[in-house]
Motif scaffolding. Structure first.
Motif, PDB file in Angstrom:
ATOM      1  N   SER A 160       0.827  -1.213   0.000  1.00 38.23           N
ATOM      2  CA  SER A 160       0.000   0.000   0.000  1.00 38.23           C
ATOM      3  C   SER A 160       0.855   1.255   0.000  1.00 38.23           C
ATOM      4  CB  SER A 160      -0.924   0.021   1.219  1.00 38.23           C
ATOM      5  OG  SER A 160      -1.896  -0.992   1.147  1.00 38.23           O
ATOM      6  N   ARG A 161       1.873   1.271   0.828  1.00 34.44           N
ATOM      7  CA  ARG A 161       2.739   2.455   0.910  1.00 34.44           C
ATOM      8  C   ARG A 161       3.499   2.680  -0.401  1.00 34.44           C
ATOM      9  NH1 ARG A 161       3.919  -0.074   5.936  1.00 34.44           N
ATOM     10  NH2 ARG A 161       2.401   0.688   7.450  1.00 34.44           N
ATOM     11  N   GLU A 162       3.996   1.624  -0.981  1.00 33.02           N
ATOM     12  CA  GLU A 162       4.735   1.737  -2.252  1.00 33.02           C
ATOM     13  C   GLU A 162       3.796   2.158  -3.380  1.00 33.02           C
ATOM     14  OE1 GLU A 162       7.750   2.064  -4.785  1.00 33.02           O
ATOM     15  OE2 GLU A 162       7.949   1.683  -2.645  1.00 33.02           O
ATOM     16  N   ALA A 163       2.614   1.565  -3.446  1.00 33.75           N
ATOM     17  CA  ALA A 163       1.643   1.923  -4.482  1.00 33.75           C
ATOM     18  C   ALA A 163       1.200   3.375  -4.315  1.00 33.75           C
ATOM     19  CB  ALA A 163       0.438   0.983  -4.424  1.00 33.75           C
ATOM     20  N   TYR A 164       1.022   3.825  -3.084  1.00 36.81           N
ATOM     21  CA  TYR A 164       0.674   5.226  -2.830  1.00 36.81           C
ATOM     22  C   TYR A 164       1.772   6.148  -3.359  1.00 36.81           C
ATOM     23  CZ  TYR A 164       0.458   9.651  -0.405  1.00 36.81           C
ATOM     24  OH  TYR A 164       0.467  10.991  -0.131  1.00 36.81           O
ATOM     25  N   ARG A 165       3.026   5.828  -3.060  1.00 39.02           N
ATOM     26  CA  ARG A 165       4.132   6.671  -3.534  1.00 39.02           C
ATOM     27  C   ARG A 165       4.132   6.788  -5.052  1.00 39.02           C
ATOM     28  NH1 ARG A 165       6.621   4.611   1.098  1.00 39.02           N
ATOM     29  NH2 ARG A 165       7.453   2.758   0.101  1.00 39.02           N
ATOM     30  N   ALA A 166       3.734   5.725  -5.734  1.00 37.37           N
ATOM     31  CA  ALA A 166       3.726   5.726  -7.199  1.00 37.37           C
ATOM     32  C   ALA A 166       2.636   6.628  -7.776  1.00 37.37           C
ATOM     33  CB  ALA A 166       3.546   4.301  -7.723  1.00 37.37           C
ATOM     34  N   VAL A 167       1.593   6.926  -6.995  1.00 37.69           N
ATOM     35  CA  VAL A 167       0.478   7.739  -7.516  1.00 37.69           C
ATOM     36  C   VAL A 167       0.250   9.013  -6.706  1.00 37.69           C
ATOM     37  CG1 VAL A 167      -0.690   5.717  -8.493  1.00 37.69           C
ATOM     38  CG2 VAL A 167      -1.296   6.507  -6.183  1.00 37.69           C
ATOM     39  N   ALA A 168       1.158   9.346  -5.825  1.00 39.18           N
ATOM     40  CA  ALA A 168       0.956  10.471  -4.902  1.00 39.18           C
ATOM     41  C   ALA A 168       0.744  11.805  -5.606  1.00 39.18           C
ATOM     42  CB  ALA A 168       2.129  10.571  -3.923  1.00 39.18           C
ATOM     43  N   ASP A 169       1.173  11.906  -6.853  1.00 38.62           N
ATOM     44  CA  ASP A 169       0.996  13.160  -7.587  1.00 38.62           C
ATOM     45  C   ASP A 169      -0.362  13.254  -8.278  1.00 38.62           C
ATOM     46  OD1 ASP A 169       1.601  11.111  -9.374  1.00 38.62           O
ATOM     47  OD2 ASP A 169       2.619  12.452 -10.773  1.00 38.62           O
ATOM     48  N   ARG A 170      -1.182  12.232  -8.181  1.00 42.37           N
ATOM     49  CA  ARG A 170      -2.511  12.210  -8.804  1.00 42.37           C
ATOM     50  C   ARG A 170      -3.563  12.716  -7.821  1.00 42.37           C
ATOM     51  NH1 ARG A 170      -2.750   7.224 -12.207  1.00 42.37           N
ATOM     52  NH2 ARG A 170      -4.843   7.927 -12.713  1.00 42.37           N
ATOM     53  N   LEU A 171      -4.777  12.922  -8.298  1.00 39.02           N
ATOM     54  CA  LEU A 171      -5.893  13.297  -7.454  1.00 39.02           C
ATOM     55  C   LEU A 171      -6.329  12.063  -6.669  1.00 39.02           C
ATOM     56  CD1 LEU A 171      -8.086  15.246  -6.493  1.00 39.02           C
ATOM     57  CD2 LEU A 171      -9.390  14.664  -8.559  1.00 39.02           C
ATOM     58  N   LEU A 172      -6.182  12.122  -5.347  1.00 45.99           N
ATOM     59  CA  LEU A 172      -6.494  10.989  -4.476  1.00 45.99           C
ATOM     60  C   LEU A 172      -7.702  11.329  -3.620  1.00 45.99           C
ATOM     61  CD1 LEU A 172      -2.861  10.198  -3.320  1.00 45.99           C
ATOM     62  CD2 LEU A 172      -4.126   9.159  -5.203  1.00 45.99           C
ATOM     63  N   MET A 173      -8.645  10.375  -3.526  1.00 44.80           N
ATOM     64  CA  MET A 173      -9.876  10.630  -2.804  1.00 44.80           C
ATOM     65  C   MET A 173     -10.309   9.421  -1.990  1.00 44.80           C
ATOM     66  SD  MET A 173     -12.183  12.618  -5.622  1.00 44.80           S
ATOM     67  CE  MET A 173     -12.146  11.280  -6.773  1.00 44.80           C
ATOM     68  N   VAL A 174     -11.082   9.717  -0.963  1.00 48.40           N
ATOM     69  CA  VAL A 174     -11.851   8.720  -0.231  1.00 48.40           C
ATOM     70  C   VAL A 174     -13.263   9.282  -0.110  1.00 48.40           C
ATOM     71  CG1 VAL A 174      -9.888   7.819   1.096  1.00 48.40           C
ATOM     72  CG2 VAL A 174     -11.273   9.686   2.042  1.00 48.40           C
ATOM     73  N   ASN A 175     -14.219   8.411   0.174  1.00 48.58           N
ATOM     74  CA  ASN A 175     -15.556   8.925   0.426  1.00 48.58           C
ATOM     75  C   ASN A 175     -15.872   8.815   1.912  1.00 48.58           C
ATOM     76  OD1 ASN A 175     -16.444   6.269   0.843  1.00 48.58           O
ATOM     77  ND2 ASN A 175     -17.353   6.102  -1.183  1.00 48.58           N
ATOM     78  N   LEU A 176     -17.078   9.219   2.264  1.00 47.48           N
ATOM     79  CA  LEU A 176     -17.437   9.277   3.674  1.00 47.48           C
ATOM     80  C   LEU A 176     -17.576   7.898   4.307  1.00 47.48           C
ATOM     81  CD1 LEU A 176     -19.852  12.339   3.662  1.00 47.48           C
ATOM     82  CD2 LEU A 176     -17.386  12.247   4.064  1.00 47.48           C
ATOM     83  N   VAL A 177     -17.734   6.857   3.509  1.00 49.48           N
ATOM     84  CA  VAL A 177     -17.720   5.499   4.042  1.00 49.48           C
ATOM     85  C   VAL A 177     -16.333   5.190   4.600  1.00 49.48           C
ATOM     86  CG1 VAL A 177     -17.971   3.052   3.473  1.00 49.48           C
ATOM     87  CG2 VAL A 177     -19.555   4.734   2.491  1.00 49.48           C
ATOM     88  N   VAL A 178     -15.305   5.526   3.842  1.00 51.19           N
ATOM     89  CA  VAL A 178     -13.929   5.320   4.319  1.00 51.19           C
ATOM     90  C   VAL A 178     -13.682   6.176   5.558  1.00 51.19           C
ATOM     91  CG1 VAL A 178     -11.478   5.562   3.753  1.00 51.19           C
ATOM     92  CG2 VAL A 178     -13.079   4.669   2.041  1.00 51.19           C
ATOM     93  N   VAL A 179     -14.148   7.415   5.545  1.00 55.65           N
ATOM     94  CA  VAL A 179     -13.984   8.287   6.713  1.00 55.65           C
ATOM     95  C   VAL A 179     -14.596   7.621   7.945  1.00 55.65           C
ATOM     96  CG1 VAL A 179     -14.625  10.517   7.735  1.00 55.65           C
ATOM     97  CG2 VAL A 179     -13.802  10.403   5.367  1.00 55.65           C
ATOM     98  N   ALA A 180     -15.790   7.042   7.807  1.00 54.65           N
ATOM     99  CA  ALA A 180     -16.425   6.354   8.928  1.00 54.65           C
ATOM    100  C   ALA A 180     -15.594   5.168   9.387  1.00 54.65           C
ATOM    101  CB  ALA A 180     -17.831   5.907   8.537  1.00 54.65           C
TER     102      ALA A 180
END
Length: 136
Positions: A24-44
């Motif tokens: 997860s951390r490595e995949a995040y680093r590969a896309v960190a410059d893109r628009l990243l989102m979560v919805n309110l389900v993830v927030v909960a």
């Protein structure tokens, strides 16, 4: 545009030290410059990782992740896919949150970064970024 599933956000918050969390951390680093989102389900689902809503949003912002509201289109996509899941014998109480997250990604035309690939057959138009599909 990439939606992040709950498991990925928890991994970014450093709650786990596993092979999956490392991915997860490595995949995040590969896309960190893109628009990243979560919805309110993830927030909960991640609410337990902060003492107040503002602190949780601050933690997300530290990773350049934006929290967005659910939409009618997202809920419709999730509901119709969940109905198919139930028709195929899936448990009534299982996975509804996952369907809301995946449905939202589909409604916005986003990819979904997740360690869970089970939703593929219910969301054929969804591009998943998983340890199984990430060959970079």
């Amino acid at each position: 545009m990439i939606f992040l599933d709950t498991s990925v956000v928890i991994d970014l918050f450093g709650a786990q030290q596993s092979v999956g969390a490392a991915w997860s951390r490595e995949a995040y680093r590969a896309v960190a410059d893109r628009l990243l989102m979560v919805n309110l389900v993830v927030v909960a689902e991640i609410a337990g990782y902060a003492t107040r809503p503002e602190r949780l949003l601050d933690r997300l912002q530290a990773f350049r992740i934006t929290a967005v509201d659910l939409t009618v289109d997202a809920c419709f996509a999730a509901g119709t896919a969940f109905r198919e899941y139930r028709r195929r014998g899936g448990a009534r109480d299982a996975m509804l949150a996952d369907f809301l997250i995946a449905g939202h990604a589909v409604a916005l035309g986003a990819s979904l970064m997740t360690r869970d690939h089970r939703l593929t057959s219910y969301f054929p138009d969804l591009t998943l970024i998983t340890p199984e599909t990430d060959h970079g």
